[in-house]
Structure formats: C-alpha cells, structure tokens
Design a protein around this motif. Structure first.
Motif, PDB file in Angstrom:
ATOM      1  N   ALA A  31      44.659  70.934 -62.946  1.00 30.41           N
ATOM      2  CA  ALA A  31      45.285  72.010 -62.366  1.00 30.41           C
ATOM      3  C   ALA A  31      46.078  72.754 -63.692  1.00 30.41           C
ATOM      4  CB  ALA A  31      46.466  71.712 -61.634  1.00 30.41           C
ATOM      5  N   ASP A  32      46.035  74.094 -63.721  1.00 34.84           N
ATOM      6  CA  ASP A  32      46.462  74.905 -64.632  1.00 34.84           C
ATOM      7  C   ASP A  32      48.116  74.818 -64.880  1.00 34.84           C
ATOM      8  OD1 ASP A  32      47.668  76.653 -62.906  1.00 34.84           O
ATOM      9  OD2 ASP A  32      46.089  78.343 -63.437  1.00 34.84           O
ATOM     10  N   THR A  33      48.710  75.423 -65.628  1.00 35.60           N
ATOM     11  CA  THR A  33      50.181  75.392 -65.639  1.00 35.60           C
ATOM     12  C   THR A  33      50.951  75.671 -64.562  1.00 35.60           C
ATOM     13  OG1 THR A  33      50.268  77.476 -67.088  1.00 35.60           O
ATOM     14  CG2 THR A  33      49.990  75.311 -68.437  1.00 35.60           C
ATOM     15  N   THR A  34      50.406  76.707 -63.893  1.00 37.83           N
ATOM     16  CA  THR A  34      51.051  77.229 -62.633  1.00 37.83           C
ATOM     17  C   THR A  34      51.064  76.244 -61.544  1.00 37.83           C
ATOM     18  OG1 THR A  34      48.985  78.242 -61.853  1.00 37.83           O
ATOM     19  CG2 THR A  34      50.253  79.601 -63.266  1.00 37.83           C
ATOM     20  N   ALA A  35      50.174  75.006 -61.674  1.00 35.88           N
ATOM     21  CA  ALA A  35      49.944  74.339 -60.400  1.00 35.88           C
ATOM     22  C   ALA A  35      51.343  73.773 -59.948  1.00 35.88           C
ATOM     23  CB  ALA A  35      48.925  73.034 -60.684  1.00 35.88           C
ATOM     24  N   GLU A  36      52.088  73.247 -60.832  1.00 40.10           N
ATOM     25  CA  GLU A  36      53.583  72.736 -60.493  1.00 40.10           C
ATOM     26  C   GLU A  36      54.298  73.714 -59.621  1.00 40.10           C
ATOM     27  OE1 GLU A  36      55.887  73.556 -64.567  1.00 40.10           O
ATOM     28  OE2 GLU A  36      55.033  71.718 -64.246  1.00 40.10           O
ATOM     29  N   GLU A  37      54.044  75.136 -59.812  1.00 42.25           N
ATOM     30  CA  GLU A  37      54.729  75.927 -58.869  1.00 42.25           C
ATOM     31  C   GLU A  37      54.062  76.244 -57.432  1.00 42.25           C
ATOM     32  OE1 GLU A  37      54.777  79.523 -61.420  1.00 42.25           O
ATOM     33  OE2 GLU A  37      55.417  78.767 -63.224  1.00 42.25           O
ATOM     34  N   HIS A  38      53.057  75.835 -57.272  1.00 45.44           N
ATOM     35  CA  HIS A  38      52.257  76.073 -55.986  1.00 45.44           C
ATOM     36  C   HIS A  38      51.830  74.705 -55.588  1.00 45.44           C
ATOM     37  CE1 HIS A  38      52.437  80.387 -56.993  1.00 45.44           C
ATOM     38  NE2 HIS A  38      51.949  79.769 -58.364  1.00 45.44           N
ATOM     39  N   PRO A  39      52.851  73.429 -55.197  1.00 43.68           N
ATOM     40  CA  PRO A  39      52.452  72.181 -54.932  1.00 43.68           C
ATOM     41  C   PRO A  39      51.672  72.312 -53.563  1.00 43.68           C
ATOM     42  CG  PRO A  39      54.613  72.548 -54.551  1.00 43.68           C
ATOM     43  CD  PRO A  39      54.222  73.941 -55.466  1.00 43.68           C
ATOM     44  N   ALA A  40      52.068  73.237 -52.533  1.00 44.27           N
ATOM     45  CA  ALA A  40      51.192  73.051 -51.279  1.00 44.27           C
ATOM     46  C   ALA A  40      49.688  73.470 -51.463  1.00 44.27           C
ATOM     47  CB  ALA A  40      52.080  73.916 -50.373  1.00 44.27           C
ATOM     48  N   LEU A 374      43.234  75.583 -46.889  1.00 44.58           N
ATOM     49  CA  LEU A 374      43.568  75.900 -48.085  1.00 44.58           C
ATOM     50  C   LEU A 374      43.691  77.397 -48.310  1.00 44.58           C
ATOM     51  CD1 LEU A 374      43.414  75.739 -51.381  1.00 44.58           C
ATOM     52  CD2 LEU A 374      40.927  75.817 -51.134  1.00 44.58           C
ATOM     53  N   MET A 375      42.917  78.382 -47.672  1.00 42.19           N
ATOM     54  CA  MET A 375      43.079  79.975 -47.913  1.00 42.19           C
ATOM     55  C   MET A 375      44.468  80.438 -46.968  1.00 42.19           C
ATOM     56  SD  MET A 375      40.502  81.117 -49.435  1.00 42.19           S
ATOM     57  CE  MET A 375      40.291  82.613 -48.887  1.00 42.19           C
ATOM     58  N   ASP A 376      44.834  79.712 -45.943  1.00 47.39           N
ATOM     59  CA  ASP A 376      45.825  80.047 -45.417  1.00 47.39           C
ATOM     60  C   ASP A 376      47.235  79.548 -46.004  1.00 47.39           C
ATOM     61  OD1 ASP A 376      46.970  81.096 -42.403  1.00 47.39           O
ATOM     62  OD2 ASP A 376      48.278  79.189 -43.281  1.00 47.39           O
ATOM     63  N   THR A 377      47.131  78.181 -46.696  1.00 46.48           N
ATOM     64  CA  THR A 377      48.144  77.880 -47.724  1.00 46.48           C
ATOM     65  C   THR A 377      48.543  78.586 -48.834  1.00 46.48           C
ATOM     66  OG1 THR A 377      47.830  75.603 -46.719  1.00 46.48           O
ATOM     67  CG2 THR A 377      49.115  75.786 -48.817  1.00 46.48           C
ATOM     68  N   ALA A 378      47.471  79.048 -49.671  1.00 45.87           N
ATOM     69  CA  ALA A 378      47.421  79.846 -50.896  1.00 45.87           C
ATOM     70  C   ALA A 378      47.874  81.396 -50.340  1.00 45.87           C
ATOM     71  CB  ALA A 378      46.008  80.109 -51.597  1.00 45.87           C
ATOM     72  N   LEU A 379      47.828  81.902 -49.224  1.00 47.83           N
ATOM     73  CA  LEU A 379      48.236  83.082 -48.833  1.00 47.83           C
ATOM     74  C   LEU A 379      49.808  82.831 -48.528  1.00 47.83           C
ATOM     75  CD1 LEU A 379      45.261  84.619 -46.986  1.00 47.83           C
ATOM     76  CD2 LEU A 379      46.286  85.625 -49.107  1.00 47.83           C
ATOM     77  N   CYS A 380      50.030  81.927 -48.035  1.00 49.98           N
ATOM     78  CA  CYS A 380      51.498  81.840 -47.228  1.00 49.98           C
ATOM     79  C   CYS A 380      52.576  81.121 -48.012  1.00 49.98           C
ATOM     80  CB  CYS A 380      51.310  81.066 -45.859  1.00 49.98           C
ATOM     81  SG  CYS A 380      50.468  82.140 -44.683  1.00 49.98           S
ATOM     82  N   GLU A 381      52.074  80.301 -49.145  1.00 52.35           N
ATOM     83  CA  GLU A 381      53.078  79.464 -49.729  1.00 52.35           C
ATOM     84  C   GLU A 381      54.230  80.181 -50.096  1.00 52.35           C
ATOM     85  OE1 GLU A 381      53.130  75.851 -52.993  1.00 52.35           O
ATOM     86  OE2 GLU A 381      51.341  77.051 -52.842  1.00 52.35           O
ATOM     87  N   ASP A 382      54.018  81.385 -50.911  1.00 51.64           N
ATOM     88  CA  ASP A 382      55.195  82.150 -51.525  1.00 51.64           C
ATOM     89  C   ASP A 382      55.478  83.317 -50.683  1.00 51.64           C
ATOM     90  OD1 ASP A 382      55.010  80.444 -54.020  1.00 51.64           O
ATOM     91  OD2 ASP A 382      53.536  81.650 -54.423  1.00 51.64           O
ATOM     92  N   ALA A 383      55.021  83.175 -49.442  1.00 45.82           N
ATOM     93  CA  ALA A 383      55.321  84.477 -48.534  1.00 45.82           C
ATOM     94  C   ALA A 383      56.434  84.252 -47.577  1.00 45.82           C
ATOM     95  CB  ALA A 383      54.059  84.865 -47.620  1.00 45.82           C
ATOM     96  N   PRO A 384      57.472  85.155 -47.490  1.00 45.81           N
ATOM     97  CA  PRO A 384      58.367  85.045 -46.522  1.00 45.81           C
ATOM     98  C   PRO A 384      58.115  84.879 -45.091  1.00 45.81           C
ATOM     99  CG  PRO A 384      58.341  87.203 -47.214  1.00 45.81           C
ATOM    100  CD  PRO A 384      57.431  86.516 -48.031  1.00 45.81           C
ATOM    101  N   GLN A 385      58.652  83.858 -44.394  1.00 44.05           N
ATOM    102  CA  GLN A 385      58.064  83.927 -43.125  1.00 44.05           C
ATOM    103  C   GLN A 385      58.511  84.747 -42.301  1.00 44.05           C
ATOM    104  OE1 GLN A 385      56.663  81.101 -41.580  1.00 44.05           O
ATOM    105  NE2 GLN A 385      56.297  80.382 -44.052  1.00 44.05           N
TER     106      GLN A 385
END
Length: 387
Positions: A31-40, A374-385
C-alpha cells in the motif's frame, strides 16, 4: 472485454501452464502512504486481490484529491506494486469509447439510433436466423439486438486470421453471427455480446471513412489529451511502457501458479475490447463524459437510459450504472481480456474509482462480487452518507 455470461468457450489455462515455465507466488500486500487513510478500501482491495491476480490496484478520489492503493505485484517474482500511470489492456471499457463516437455521429446526423443497421451496412447482419432490417443501432449499443453471445480468445473461437495474423471486423462479425444463433427477437432480451460492437465498429468505419482506431483516436483520445491511451493497430502487439504484466493462472491451496499472457493481435478484440490505457487516463475519460465535454446533455441522457439484465446490471448505451451504497449513482464500465480484469466508475460530483488486476479467468470463477464491493467502498469511504 467483459465476456458474455452464457459463453461456452473453454480457456486452455492448464495447457498454457504446461507449455511454459511456472511462476509460483504467494500474496504480498502493498500500500502506498495513503493506505492508512483509506483502511476500508485497503481491506476491500486485499479481499479482491486474494481472489484475483498477482497484483491489483485501485486509483480513487474526488475533485479535491486522488490516491492509489496497491496489493501484490505488477510483475511476478518481483516486488513491484501497480501504479496509476501504468498501461494495461482495458477490455470492454473500449465499448464506452466506441459508443461515444456513435452518439457523436448521431448528433451530427450521420446515423439514427433507431434506424435498422441494414440501412448503413447492407447485407452484414444476415444468415443463421439474423435479419439486419429488424436490428437497430440502439439495440446494438445496449445488447438488446438479440445477437447471440460471442467471446473470442487467442487461438480459440476465432475466424481465419489474415496472413499477417490480424483479424478484420468483417470476419469477426461473420464468425460471431455464424457461431452463435439469435438469443432472442430484437428488442426482447438482453444478451451481452461482442459481435454487436464489432458491427458498430464497422458502422463507424463506414460513416467516417476511417479505420475505427483512428476515428476513436481523433474524436476522443486526442481532444481529451489522453497521452497514455491507445487504440492499437493490428500490428501493435505489445504494451507501451510502463506496463502492468498480464498473466494466466491457477491456484493450488495458498500458492498461485502464474504464466505470462503471450502477445496477440489487438485486432481480435478491436472495437469490442482492444484498447490500452491507464487508471488515470480512464478516470479522465469518464469525467469528461460526465462533464459534457464529449456529448451534448441530450446524448448523454440517451447513453444513460439503462435496461436491467437478468443479473441486475443496469446497462445503457455502452455504459453501466452502479447505485452506490452511500447514495448517488456512478457510471462506467468493466472489462476482461487475456491477462486483465478492469473497472472504472465516476460520479457527477467528481468521485472516481478505477481498478486493475493482472489476471483474468475468461469464463467463470471471476471475483465479481469482490470487485463490486471494492469499487463501492472506494467511492463511498470518504463520501458523506445520504438519505
């Protein structure tokens, strides 16, 4: 290219493995250095890669930032995470590029979406129960033409190649129609088939007077400045550098056995799945499509008019709709060709996710559920519900 679900083609993975030296690997997480910011997303990527190729990566973000997370390796027997600017074969994501050109031609008055293909390509859709006077351009774009599923593979289920090893669109169409009888009456069912997009490639050539690769390049790739996107000619068998290496493989317990995909003429997939790109360029293409840089608002609405197939996939005119778990809708396409499985989705509010794994099972046993998660998680992890 994304392969039809009811294909009966058998892939010679075992034979290919016996004919070449095997590479045995176990999964290695990166994982690159941003991985810890996107654990899901990282967790979903690892689950996907565990069921996919030697490596996998997702390039994601929104209008404010982008990031990449990788797992495994882009080259067997090396420790090389996949990066977002590496080339790979995009498979059926090519269909969205081609559909965009067809819709541009419709805007220009060169073709009517609801006219029969016989008006433009007389005598092409005929034989084996087919009648081109009953099949419309729109139906070809949406896989509702009734044309049976057809999935070529290097050395299997192909027409006779030209002396230089290439395949003409006309030969691919004749072979696809003759080897697959109609799946339904035109307009009555959904059958994902590459033959329809070979026919559309012939249509683009007829209307523009150009080879389909030049038409797509001049109308989409060059205007958008997609410098790492290529619609290769029949003789361009290798990928530009840097590239993600594609593999065949089988699993024996926790050990993976990989063999490189040998080079083949991209003309075998052509307008149905022959293009090469990167995760970054694919994201830029779909965002440009969303933002109206390639089509009018009316044409984009036509493209997004979806029909749901028997697997609950909402398919428009060369594009797929994904309803997000966090609310909202994403648009894009997936793709499968020898050595690669890919997917790109974008949203109108600027979010995006593009993935690649360097292995593809052409029929069955694909990690489709893990890919969708995976695609849904990547698009939704930082998105407001959203409500």
């Amino acid at each position: 290219m994304a392969i039809a679900r009811n294909s009966k083609m058998l892939v010679p993975v075992v034979g290919a493995l016996c004919a070449s030296m095997l590479a045995l690997t176990s999964p290695v997480a990166h994982a690159d250095t941003t991985a810890e910011e996107h654990p899901a997303t990282l967790a979903a990527l690892r689950a996907f890669q565990a069921a996919a190729g030697p490596g996998a990566a997702v390039y994601a973000g929104d209008s404010g930032e982008t990031w990449t997370v990788s797992a495994g390796t882009g080259t067997v027997n090396a420790d090389r995470p996949i990066s977002s600017d590496e080339h790979f074969r995009i498979g059926s994501q090519t269909k969205t590029f081609l559909a965009t050109v067809v819709l541009q031609l419709a805007e220009e008055g060169g073709v009517s979406l609801d006219a029969p293909i016989e008006d433009y390509l007389p005598g092409v859709v005929t034989g084996n129960g087919y009648d081109g006077t009953l099949v419309t351009v729109r139906q070809l774009l949406q896989h509702t033409s009734g044309i049976g599923a057809y999935s070529p593979y290097p050395g299997l289920n192909t027409p006779q190649p030209e002396p230089d090893g290439s395949f003409s669109l006309a030969a691919l169409v004749r072979h696809g129609l003759s080897s697959s009888p109609p799946a339904s009456e035109p307009g009555e069912g959904f059958t994902y088939t590459n033959t329809g997009y070979y026919i559309l490639g012939m249509l683009v050539e007829e209307l523009t007077g150009q080879p389909v690769d030049r038409a797509v390049t001049e109308r989409v790739i060059e205007p958008l400045g997609l410098s790492r996107t290529v619609f290769p000619t029949s003789g361009e068998h290798t990928l530009p550098s840097p590239a993600v290496n594609g593999y065949h493989g089988v699993r024996v317990g926790p050990v993976y056995l990989w063999t490189p995909v040998t080079s083949y003429s991209p003309s075998l997939y052509s307008s149905a799945g022959g293009m090469v790109s990167t995760m970054e360029d694919l994201t830029a293409f779909y965002h440009a499509l969303d933002d109206g840089e390639l089509l009018s608002a009316e044409s984009l609405a036509e493209m997004r008019g979806t029909r749901v197939d028997d697997k609950d996939v909402a398919y428009g005119l060369g594009i797929i709709r994904h309803d997000l778990s966090c609310g909202g809708t994403a648009w894009g396409h997936n793709g499968v060709v020898p050595g690669y499985m890919t997917y790109t989705l974008t949203t109108d509010d600027g979010r995006h996710a593009s993935l690649v794994t360097n292995w593809a099972v052409m029929v069955g046993h694909r990690p489709t559920a893990q890919m969708t998660e995976l695609m849904d998680t990547a698009l939704c992890e930082d998105a407001p519900q959203r409500s």
